[in-house]
Scaffold this motif. Sequence first.
Motif, PDB file in Angstrom:
ATOM      1  N   LEU A 225       0.811  -1.225   0.000  1.00 23.02           N
ATOM      2  CA  LEU A 225       0.000   0.000   0.000  1.00 23.02           C
ATOM      3  C   LEU A 225       0.843   1.274   0.000  1.00 23.02           C
ATOM      4  CD1 LEU A 225      -3.054  -0.814   2.320  1.00 23.02           C
ATOM      5  CD2 LEU A 225      -2.998  -0.601  -0.161  1.00 23.02           C
ATOM      6  N   PRO A 226       1.843   1.439   0.895  1.00 27.80           N
ATOM      7  CA  PRO A 226       2.657   2.661   0.834  1.00 27.80           C
ATOM      8  C   PRO A 226       3.415   2.788  -0.487  1.00 27.80           C
ATOM      9  CG  PRO A 226       2.962   1.558   2.940  1.00 27.80           C
ATOM     10  CD  PRO A 226       2.221   0.612   2.062  1.00 27.80           C
ATOM     11  N   LEU A 227       3.884   1.660  -1.024  1.00 29.96           N
ATOM     12  CA  LEU A 227       4.610   1.712  -2.289  1.00 29.96           C
ATOM     13  C   LEU A 227       3.696   2.120  -3.436  1.00 29.96           C
ATOM     14  CD1 LEU A 227       6.923  -1.425  -2.014  1.00 29.96           C
ATOM     15  CD2 LEU A 227       7.475   0.961  -1.585  1.00 29.96           C
ATOM     16  N   ILE A 228       2.440   1.657  -3.391  1.00 30.46           N
ATOM     17  CA  ILE A 228       1.470   2.078  -4.414  1.00 30.46           C
ATOM     18  C   ILE A 228       1.249   3.589  -4.323  1.00 30.46           C
ATOM     19  CG2 ILE A 228      -0.952   1.929  -5.129  1.00 30.46           C
ATOM     20  CD1 ILE A 228      -0.884  -1.020  -4.241  1.00 30.46           C
ATOM     21  N   ALA A 229       1.089   4.079  -3.087  1.00 31.01           N
ATOM     22  CA  ALA A 229       0.867   5.525  -2.898  1.00 31.01           C
ATOM     23  C   ALA A 229       2.072   6.323  -3.381  1.00 31.01           C
ATOM     24  CB  ALA A 229       0.595   5.812  -1.423  1.00 31.01           C
ATOM     25  N   VAL A 230       3.273   5.879  -3.015  1.00 29.96           N
ATOM     26  CA  VAL A 230       4.478   6.582  -3.462  1.00 29.96           C
ATOM     27  C   VAL A 230       4.607   6.503  -4.974  1.00 29.96           C
ATOM     28  CG1 VAL A 230       6.999   6.636  -3.346  1.00 29.96           C
ATOM     29  CG2 VAL A 230       5.677   6.225  -1.270  1.00 29.96           C
ATOM     30  N   GLY A 268       7.755   9.516   2.379  1.00 28.83           N
ATOM     31  CA  GLY A 268       6.397   9.153   1.953  1.00 28.83           C
ATOM     32  C   GLY A 268       5.878   7.937   2.689  1.00 28.83           C
ATOM     33  N   THR A 269       6.714   6.916   2.828  1.00 27.00           N
ATOM     34  CA  THR A 269       6.301   5.720   3.560  1.00 27.00           C
ATOM     35  C   THR A 269       6.019   6.049   5.017  1.00 27.00           C
ATOM     36  OG1 THR A 269       7.633   4.337   2.082  1.00 27.00           O
ATOM     37  CG2 THR A 269       6.958   3.364   4.168  1.00 27.00           C
ATOM     38  N   ASP A 270       6.821   6.926   5.602  1.00 26.07           N
ATOM     39  CA  ASP A 270       6.586   7.338   6.994  1.00 26.07           C
ATOM     40  C   ASP A 270       5.189   7.926   7.168  1.00 26.07           C
ATOM     41  OD1 ASP A 270       9.089   6.514   7.632  1.00 26.07           O
ATOM     42  OD2 ASP A 270       9.825   8.461   8.315  1.00 26.07           O
ATOM     43  N   TYR A 271       4.830   8.860   6.281  1.00 21.76           N
ATOM     44  CA  TYR A 271       3.513   9.487   6.402  1.00 21.76           C
ATOM     45  C   TYR A 271       2.400   8.455   6.267  1.00 21.76           C
ATOM     46  CZ  TYR A 271       6.174  13.812   5.728  1.00 21.76           C
ATOM     47  OH  TYR A 271       7.081  14.829   5.854  1.00 21.76           O
ATOM     48  N   CYS A 272       2.585   7.506   5.359  1.00 22.36           N
ATOM     49  CA  CYS A 272       1.578   6.450   5.187  1.00 22.36           C
ATOM     50  C   CYS A 272       1.449   5.623   6.459  1.00 22.36           C
ATOM     51  CB  CYS A 272       1.952   5.540   4.016  1.00 22.36           C
ATOM     52  SG  CYS A 272       1.979   6.351   2.408  1.00 22.36           S
ATOM     53  N   ILE A 672      12.710   2.441   8.349  1.00 27.95           N
ATOM     54  CA  ILE A 672      12.529   2.533   6.895  1.00 27.95           C
ATOM     55  C   ILE A 672      13.211   3.777   6.343  1.00 27.95           C
ATOM     56  CG2 ILE A 672      10.786   2.931   5.099  1.00 27.95           C
ATOM     57  CD1 ILE A 672       8.947   1.059   6.726  1.00 27.95           C
ATOM     58  N   LEU A 673      13.035   4.922   7.014  1.00 25.20           N
ATOM     59  CA  LEU A 673      13.655   6.157   6.532  1.00 25.20           C
ATOM     60  C   LEU A 673      15.177   6.051   6.593  1.00 25.20           C
ATOM     61  CD1 LEU A 673      13.172   9.010   5.496  1.00 25.20           C
ATOM     62  CD2 LEU A 673      13.153   9.815   7.862  1.00 25.20           C
ATOM     63  N   ALA A 674      15.705   5.518   7.697  1.00 27.23           N
ATOM     64  CA  ALA A 674      17.159   5.343   7.800  1.00 27.23           C
ATOM     65  C   ALA A 674      17.657   4.368   6.753  1.00 27.23           C
ATOM     66  CB  ALA A 674      17.527   4.854   9.202  1.00 27.23           C
ATOM     67  N   GLY A 675      16.879   3.305   6.522  1.00 33.50           N
ATOM     68  CA  GLY A 675      17.283   2.318   5.521  1.00 33.50           C
ATOM     69  C   GLY A 675      17.347   2.901   4.127  1.00 33.50           C
TER      70      GLY A 675
END
Length: 741
Positions: A225-230, A268-272, A672-675
């Motif tokens: 889902l986050p990847l689709i949104a991004v 973006g993934t963080d916000y999701c 995720i953000l650090a990665g």
Amino acid sequence: MNNDNGLGKWVAGPRSKWVTLLVWAAAAALLSLFLPSVNGEEKNNAPNLGSSKPSVQAEVIAEREFPGGADVPALLVWHREGGLTDADLENVRKLSAELASSPVPHQTSAPPLHEMPLQALKARLSEDGSTFVSPVLFDRQADAERLKEGVERIKEDAKRLFGEDPFGADAGSEALSARVTGPVGIQIDATGLFKNADFALLVATVGLVLALLLLIYRSPILALLPLIAVGFAYGVIGPVLGWMASEGWITVDSQAISIMTVLLFGAGTDYCLFLISRFRQLLMAEESKAAALRGAISGSAGAIAMSGFTVVLALLALLLARYGAYHRFAVPFSVSILIMGVASLTLVPALLAIFGRASFWPFVPRTPAMKAERAARKGRPVPAVPKPARNRVGSLVVRRPWTIVFAAVVVLGALAAASSQIKFTYDILSSFPGDMASREGFQLIGDKFSPGELAPANVIVDSRGKDVSGLGETLKSLDYVSKVGEPRQGAQNPNLALYEVEFAMNPYSLEAMEKIPDLRQAAEDALAKAGALNPEEGVWIGGATAEQHDAKTTGDRDARLIIPVVIGLIALLLLLYLRSVVAMAYLVLTVVLSYFSALGLGWLILHYGMGADAIQGAIPLYSFVFLVALGEDYNIFMISSIWKKRKEMPLLQAIKEGVGETSSVITSAGLILAGTFAVLATLPIQVLVQFGVITAVGVLLDTFVVRPFLVPAITALLGRRVFWPGRHEAVGTGGESAKSA
């Protein structure tokens, strides 16, 4: 729970969820169809310095007064272990004749080596006879792609004339080898590194985010889902930025696109996840998925919007920069985060509304009543209601706030102190892999000749009719100068003279850059001695070293301006959002402390763990803007939870539950953000490796030290004073301060 959420009804209602998805899909498709791609609008030779800079003024004078003086050289370095043969030099002469009779694209000139006798060429060999350097000058206005076109033609001509490919030969072998270095070779290699990194970076980033989401949430649908949104957001962002670039409103380059990709997927993934985690919590207490989703939007939209707006404003502060590379980051990055923030508040709720509880399959969150009904339907025992997970971190924070604050400040302070040991470099060659052609060529020049031959400085003086014939000898007497060419007279103004000065050191090094003011002073003193009035107005210094000196002074000026502006903007937003001067102050101070700690720890890793002697000079400002803005996101999300719970319970209990409620999602988001930033460390470009390591380290410090321990511990110590000057009446009894706990 208040389910009357307008945004939820508009974007995630029974029909509106499909409309929202359709709007995003249509926007991405139509914009990609009718607007240019951002990758097609890259401009990698955009100037970083304005027309008022001394080195730029020198370039303008050189172009007008000294034909070829403003052209950029490609240095062809010919080498054979054991010594170049007469046949090798004859081949070099053949290539020179070919370049004279049939110039390659964008070539402006080349020395007529074919007209020189063989003995004259031998006199220009290195001391051991193994190396020869021949320059080819190119149009300064040509970008890297056009320069590469010309260089590739030279390589083809050499292969045809020599009967072998010297550019493909090992530089350490006994075969004839050739490498292209100098400003042209460096520019081509730098652009190629970033261009080749784009696709690999995108694949690695997507793969890492997907793997981390699967590992953390163990749900294939939720991971996608986050990847689709991004992906949808990226489909809109690319054409929008491409259109803005095609209109001339912004300039984009390969480096900006590479970092933008990482930022988009990480932030973006963080916000999701902020929204998804709240939705999951509410699904365990609310049977209606629609009501749970509206409650999740109502509970997290403010924090998500505030977090995104903080990052957007921090990035827009780069518009104040005078250094082009900083300034060019501002609009593309802020537009990307803005669009991603909109997607997080519209597209992600729509996707969650479409998939509902199935988003979390196979670990579907259900209410106790739903679990009992499901068990009865399958003839299984009714599952016991699980006990709430023990919130050890939150409990520790409210029990030992003084200990935690002391320990965190000591650790972070020690790491921050290490940042004072950082050494900086502005040498672009140090960012290249060791086997890069331009770096190998430069190494040969440094070993066999003077490294200053790679990029001489152009000292231009206006004698104003005075006798300055002794200037050349004055420049030769400087201990950091290895060679001074004969003066060239201006084509339009005969009072102008250009001296080509070679440094006795790497012309791209910090040491050489620091000699530019001395070089200028020596020329001014010579003019003053000759009786020229206002000698400071009659000297210009051009060339790569002078450009880098101006770049450093401009970048230092930008950092002194932008850092306080970013801090001020974030402080103002926090004040408006929290209505508390006290909370605003310590939230900003903790993030700034975290930034310097990240610099210190990043330096220790890069220097002692990865062998870096110095980091690129631009990294501190880039890291500051990203870390302070992104680090404040986590504080905002956690503090928002504490502020809301404070309306229903004593402060210490609100802190304890707020830390527990946000710990899992912020930990996941931080990893995720650090990665994603750490992915940059896998690239062969040292400036991105260093930026990735420092930023990833900073995110981890925020995630595991500042957010769960330091900030809530300070909040507990301050008690009700944390809300000053606002008023917040106590709820219940007890727990209003660490002392009463």
